[in-house]
Design a protein around this motif. Sequence first.
Motif, short mmCIF file in Angstrom:
data_model
loop_
_atom_site.label_atom_id
_atom_site.label_comp_id
_atom_site.label_asym_id
_atom_site.label_seq_id
_atom_site.Cartn_x
_atom_site.Cartn_y
_atom_site.Cartn_z
N UNK A 134 5.12 -56.39 84.85
CA UNK A 134 5.63 -57.19 86.12
C UNK A 134 5.41 -56.93 87.15
N UNK A 135 5.08 -55.44 87.52
CA UNK A 135 4.69 -55.09 88.94
C UNK A 135 6.19 -55.07 89.91
N UNK A 136 7.29 -55.01 89.21
CA UNK A 136 8.72 -54.74 89.66
C UNK A 136 9.39 -53.76 88.97
N UNK A 137 10.18 -53.13 89.49
CA UNK A 137 11.36 -52.28 89.07
C UNK A 137 12.07 -52.88 87.96
N UNK A 162 4.22 -43.25 89.39
CA UNK A 162 5.28 -43.98 88.95
C UNK A 162 6.65 -43.65 88.95
N UNK A 163 6.80 -42.11 88.92
CA UNK A 163 8.02 -41.63 89.52
C UNK A 163 8.41 -42.01 90.85
N UNK A 239 9.72 -42.97 86.09
CA UNK A 239 8.51 -43.70 86.01
C UNK A 239 8.32 -44.06 84.62
N UNK A 240 7.74 -45.03 84.29
CA UNK A 240 7.02 -45.52 83.14
C UNK A 240 5.84 -45.43 82.76
N UNK A 269 9.76 -47.99 86.88
CA UNK A 269 8.78 -48.53 87.42
C UNK A 269 7.34 -48.00 86.92
N UNK A 270 6.67 -48.91 86.70
CA UNK A 270 5.10 -48.34 86.21
C UNK A 270 4.20 -48.42 87.53
#
Length: 270
Positions: A134-137, A162-163, A239-240, A269-270
């Motif tokens: 998604x590019x979103x949190x 990511x973190x 982060x993911x 988030x990624x």
Amino acid sequence: MSIASIMVALDTGEAAARRVRLAADLARRFEATLTGVAARKLPNPGPAADIAAAQASYDDERDRLADELARASDVFQAGAGPDIRTGWRQAEDGAEAFLVRQARGTDLIVVGRDAPRAGHDAMVPDPGTVLMEAGRPVLVVPPGVERLDAARIVIAWKDAPEARRAMSAALPFIGRADKVFVATAGGEARFEGAEEVSDLLCRHGAHVTTNLLDAPGGEVAEAVLRFAKREDADLVVMGGYGHSRLREWLFGGVTRDILRTSPLCCLMSH
């Protein structure tokens, strides 16, 4: 930083009503618009010798989908209430694909923690796929949770992009929190720069402590969740981590374990 738009994934299950109430409470807190999103693909009818029978089967499936989407919309409207700005989007489409496309118009996505299983409601998007694409949190909500105070927040810190993105996405929550814990775990924890992260958050006005956690056997996810429980936290920020292989996402151990087992809401988030 602020949150102006929140999207919540809908289905017809019991957990969806709780998830909407949680998302609606966040929308009130941040004076944000809340949009419900629901989608499901129609099953492939397969080969059929009788065209009329195939068409009848297809029409039945479309009627069933229309009913499911209507019920999901009712769940959303009942949970959102009349006092916030709302929107609704639905489609005959894959649950993850549709939600990922809609995410271009939101600051935060709220999804359930449990991924679809065999025979489970196909309207339920897989949280890992949404997180990675998604590019979103993404706020991952475990079953049974319907409120997120975010008064005590654990940031599961690892010095990786990511973190860093997850921490930035969490700033609207961090600025309102009573206590923030920057926690690192594992053999390299002391080299991850957690103290600098804590200093940065202090400059944002947060009440922060830095914590180095023991993770016997490399069980970082377990160490983070155990620490969060001890500190009475209700939100984990992290982060993911993962990569794609043949249309499937392969997750790092900590991401995988958190997505499967966390009893707390996780902002990722990624």
